[in-house]
Design a protein around this motif. Structure first.
Motif, mmCIF file in Angstrom:
data_model
loop_
_atom_site.group_PDB
_atom_site.id
_atom_site.type_symbol
_atom_site.label_atom_id
_atom_site.label_comp_id
_atom_site.label_asym_id
_atom_site.label_seq_id
_atom_site.Cartn_x
_atom_site.Cartn_y
_atom_site.Cartn_z
ATOM 1 N N ALA A 14 0.912 -1.242 0.148
ATOM 2 C CA ALA A 14 0.113 0.058 -0.091
ATOM 3 C C ALA A 14 0.716 1.267 -0.023
ATOM 4 C CB ALA A 14 -1.017 -0.080 1.221
ATOM 5 N N GLY A 15 0.497 2.367 -0.748
ATOM 6 C CA GLY A 15 1.036 3.416 -0.996
ATOM 7 C C GLY A 15 2.347 3.253 -2.210
ATOM 8 N N GLY A 16 2.304 2.230 -2.665
ATOM 9 C CA GLY A 16 3.341 2.072 -3.677
ATOM 10 C C GLY A 16 2.898 2.201 -5.161
ATOM 11 N N SER A 17 3.767 2.195 -6.260
ATOM 12 C CA SER A 17 3.238 2.633 -7.477
ATOM 13 C C SER A 17 3.657 1.411 -8.582
ATOM 14 C CB SER A 17 4.234 3.865 -8.079
ATOM 15 O OG SER A 17 3.732 4.773 -7.056
ATOM 16 N N LEU A 18 2.890 1.216 -9.425
ATOM 17 C CA LEU A 18 2.933 0.514 -10.709
ATOM 18 C C LEU A 18 2.609 1.255 -11.767
ATOM 19 C CD1 LEU A 18 1.338 -2.966 -9.502
ATOM 20 C CD2 LEU A 18 3.871 -2.587 -9.764
ATOM 21 N N GLU A 87 -3.790 1.394 -2.746
ATOM 22 C CA GLU A 87 -4.602 1.029 -1.788
ATOM 23 C C GLU A 87 -5.067 -0.585 -1.926
ATOM 24 O OE1 GLU A 87 -7.797 3.605 -1.850
ATOM 25 O OE2 GLU A 87 -6.607 5.529 -1.555
ATOM 26 N N PRO A 88 -5.313 -1.130 -0.982
ATOM 27 C CA PRO A 88 -5.675 -2.508 -0.993
ATOM 28 C C PRO A 88 -6.798 -2.616 -1.949
ATOM 29 C CG PRO A 88 -4.810 -2.244 1.140
ATOM 30 C CD PRO A 88 -4.950 -0.874 0.512
ATOM 31 N N VAL A 121 -3.186 -7.146 -10.361
ATOM 32 C CA VAL A 121 -2.404 -6.346 -9.333
ATOM 33 C C VAL A 121 -2.677 -6.421 -8.023
ATOM 34 C CG1 VAL A 121 -2.258 -3.773 -8.806
ATOM 35 C CG2 VAL A 121 -2.183 -4.340 -11.102
ATOM 36 N N THR A 122 -2.220 -6.688 -7.117
ATOM 37 C CA THR A 122 -2.352 -7.035 -5.617
ATOM 38 C C THR A 122 -1.560 -6.121 -4.851
ATOM 39 O OG1 THR A 122 -2.357 -9.504 -6.230
ATOM 40 C CG2 THR A 122 -2.377 -8.800 -3.832
#
Length: 125
Positions: A14-18, A87-88, A121-122
């Motif tokens: 959570a908080g990351g990017s893709l 976010e989850p 995406v998880t």
């Protein structure tokens, strides 16, 4: 032959990017409006974002709160979805598709055919 291929998914905190990518080996996408969609476990597929054939128009689902950005590189026949502050609740299989009109992507995407396999995406909490 239409063959949409999505890639770039994975596991992120959570908080990351893709950044997701979408291309088609069977046709040129430059003249089409392109969209991203997602389907979370146990839920229906939903609209995420769309971009016009000349990148002049971009629309996003209200729930995204400005965290996602759609773009395209016609020289690479590729459409991207930059996802930030994940976010989850963003956990889903993400799909792309094409249509002549933006309205089709935003309101009538359920009637589109030729869906690819999607990319998962998880987002972990």
């Amino acid at each position: 032959q239409v063959q949409l291929v999505e890639s770039g998914g994975g596991l992120v905190q959570a908080g990351g990017s893709l950044t997701l990518s979408c291309t088609d080996s069977g046709r040129t996408l430059s003249s089409a409006a392109m969209g991203w969609f997602r389907q979370a476990p146990g839920k229906e597929r939903e609209f995420v974002a769309a971009i016009g054939w000349n990148s002049g128009s971009r629309y996003y689902a209200d729930s995204l709160k400005g965290r996602f950005t759609i773009s395209r590189d016609d020289a690479k026949n590729t459409v991207y979805l930059q996802m930030n502050s994940l976010e989850p609740e963003d956990t889903a299989v993400y799909y792309c598709n094409a249509a002549p009109l933006m309205a089709t992507l935003m309101d009538r995407y359920k009637y589109l055919g030729d869906w690819g396999q999607g990319t998962l995406v998880t987002v972990s909490s």
